[in-house]
Write an enzyme that holds these catalytic residues in place. Sequence first.
Site, PDB file in Angstrom:
ATOM      1  N   LEU A 343      35.449  41.506  48.719  1.00 36.19           N
ATOM      2  CA  LEU A 343      34.558  41.996  47.664  1.00 36.19           C
ATOM      3  C   LEU A 343      33.506  42.932  48.236  1.00 36.19           C
ATOM      4  O   LEU A 343      32.747  42.558  49.145  1.00 36.19           O
ATOM      5  CB  LEU A 343      33.865  40.813  46.973  1.00 36.19           C
ATOM      6  CG  LEU A 343      34.782  39.785  46.304  1.00 36.19           C
ATOM      7  CD1 LEU A 343      34.077  38.452  46.171  1.00 36.19           C
ATOM      8  CD2 LEU A 343      35.226  40.288  44.942  1.00 36.19           C
ATOM      9  N   ASP A 344      33.478  44.146  47.723  1.00 36.45           N
ATOM     10  CA  ASP A 344      32.364  45.043  48.030  1.00 36.45           C
ATOM     11  C   ASP A 344      31.115  44.500  47.334  1.00 36.45           C
ATOM     12  O   ASP A 344      31.218  43.783  46.330  1.00 36.45           O
ATOM     13  CB  ASP A 344      32.693  46.450  47.530  1.00 36.45           C
ATOM     14  CG  ASP A 344      31.502  47.389  47.642  1.00 36.45           C
ATOM     15  OD1 ASP A 344      30.948  47.507  48.738  1.00 36.45           O
ATOM     16  OD2 ASP A 344      31.133  47.968  46.605  1.00 36.45           O
ATOM     17  N   LYS A 345      29.933  44.817  47.851  1.00 36.45           N
ATOM     18  CA  LYS A 345      28.707  44.273  47.255  1.00 36.45           C
ATOM     19  C   LYS A 345      28.133  45.194  46.183  1.00 36.45           C
ATOM     20  O   LYS A 345      28.176  44.886  44.988  1.00 36.45           O
ATOM     21  CB  LYS A 345      27.642  44.015  48.338  1.00 36.45           C
ATOM     22  CG  LYS A 345      26.344  43.406  47.765  1.00 36.45           C
ATOM     23  CD  LYS A 345      25.349  43.101  48.858  1.00 36.45           C
ATOM     24  CE  LYS A 345      24.700  44.354  49.408  1.00 36.45           C
ATOM     25  NZ  LYS A 345      23.770  45.007  48.434  1.00 36.45           N
ATOM     26  N   THR A 346      27.633  46.351  46.611  1.00 37.90           N
ATOM     27  CA  THR A 346      26.902  47.220  45.692  1.00 37.90           C
ATOM     28  C   THR A 346      27.825  47.828  44.648  1.00 37.90           C
ATOM     29  O   THR A 346      28.813  48.487  44.978  1.00 37.90           O
ATOM     30  CB  THR A 346      26.193  48.345  46.472  1.00 37.90           C
ATOM     31  OG1 THR A 346      25.364  47.756  47.475  1.00 37.90           O
ATOM     32  CG2 THR A 346      25.329  49.178  45.538  1.00 37.90           C
TER      33      THR A 346
END
Length: 648
Positions: A343-346
């Site tokens: 999962l990417d954050k931003t």
Amino acid sequence: MSVPSLIDRNPQHSPSPPDDSNRPEMRDSLASEHSEHDRACEWSEIVRIAFVAVAAVAVWFRLWEPFPHISVIGIAATLIGGYPIFKEAFENIAERKMTMELSMTIALLSALAIGEFFTALVITGFVLAAEVLEGLTVGRGRRAIQSLLDFLPRTVAVRRNGEVQEIASADVQVGDMVIVKPGGRIPVDGVVIGGRSFVEQAAITGEAMPVEKTQGDLVYAGTVNQSGALEIGAQKLGRDTTFGKIIEAVERAEKSRAPIQKTADRLAGYLVYFALGAAILTFIITHNVRSTISVVIVAGACGIAAGTPLAILGAIGRAAHQGAIVKGGLYLEALATVDTVLLDKTGTLTFGTPQIREVISANGFTERQIIGAASIAERKSEHPLAKAVIGRATELAIPLADPDEFIYTPGKGVRVIYRGEEILVGSHALLTQHAMTNVPINGNGTDGASEVYVARGGQLLGSIRIADVLRPEARSAVAAMREMRLKTVLLSGDSQGVTSSVGRDLGVDEAVGELLPEQKAKWVSDLRGKNRKVAMVGDGINDAPALVGANVGIAMGSGTDVARESADVILIGSDLSKLVETLRVARRCRGIIMQNFVGTLIVDCVGVGMAAFGFLNPLLAAFIHVTSELAFIINSTRLLPRGVESGR
């Protein structure tokens, strides 16, 4: 048995969909063609079944038999009624394919050869009736596309040159001001320019409750405006809209052949070889022609060949209705086997819109002074944190001023000159670089917030703590994925402290920060090298390499065009709960296909065994063949969207 064109077993024979099929006139033409074709096929098949039934009655009562051991009616009616079966069997022979039509042809010709004329007619009638029932069942998949096509209005009201005009939806252009009255369907993807209303967008995002729309909000084609009138600036038309992408996803599903579908076709062929081999062995051992024919008839591998693509089509259609566009059966199958989600954050787990949490004063300076200095430095910056500073300055009614000089140092911050005075806004390292050595470290990143220091004229004014906001469904989505026994890993280019804090809040298994795009892609390749099945979820250009490298790339609908083009699955509306639902649909699809596999093997093995030992006559064998096939097809229809089933 043959399968209607919606899920053709030989996809290269399927015509490509026309690019303008979502236009009203093309939609009407397609609907008319489908309707007329379906009616013609249905009536011809019913007439054929009736003809075979009447012939069977005539043979049973021996109404006309000029020859003592040969039934002219039986032979003629079997050949005429079974023409579709024989035709497909000969086509398969030409293509060197082993299919159920070929084995059924052998069985029918064998029955005629030994004088089982009534049996041959009844088997033919069973098969033709099954074709009709199968067509009706599979036809629900075709209605999935038609129900989507019917969502768009045929005419649209637009404001041009100050006047409202009624034009065909095909004539709408990007930039037009579209007027949608209460109760009308929205024909374009765009932004609300004026008006206020609630929009029912379940068909696009899967949200059960209507969503309030005001100026600046996004709206989607195919959704319903429920209350007030809306004026919408058209941004995307036709197949470029979210609605158009859903149609393309379902159309693509018709033609895509996932590996499991190819396996189904191969297994169907193997089972036919098995049935023919068992029939030969039965005849050698028993010399019983009726038992031999029963062995050939009872094999029911058609349920696999027809049920598998129908399950894939239904799953992709259901995912589209729930808010996720899957670009083909290949990726649906890959989703079902995923064991690790990166999962990417931003922009993925967060909104990507940082907000100020706290302003910490140093040396007695006020918040207004700190924000005022920071706003000058961030005035020309494009960094996401700059927007939070400018937003707070606007709230405090601080006039925005442009600096005289502007220098941005990637990863550190901004240095500007304003009226001969130096202003520094950035990290602790930036201030240290400019000879400010007595700057305290306030625990940067320990709670997910980024610490932005502000100095002016060589003096520290204070710091601003800025943090991105988690999406409300992020925690529950991660929890649901962990319940599905998926390993979740948070990958971010942000500092390790911020990433770790967000990871703790979300409950992911692992959180890794300070990653460049190529390092995210390396994470994907390393995991795949360990035989992990990886799904990567991201939204930005920097996520594209990882999205391409993963078994399944999943892009947020609000992300960049590059991310969406690189991805195999697109989440409409950027709702992570849609990812969880799509994962569940993919697993359920695989489960149904495996049920069909196992069920077919059991029915065929038991049926062939019983037929070989004389416990099944040809009629009972045909009945088992037909009912088992329909059972597997009906099992696959459980994934079709409920809106299609109800005719909504």
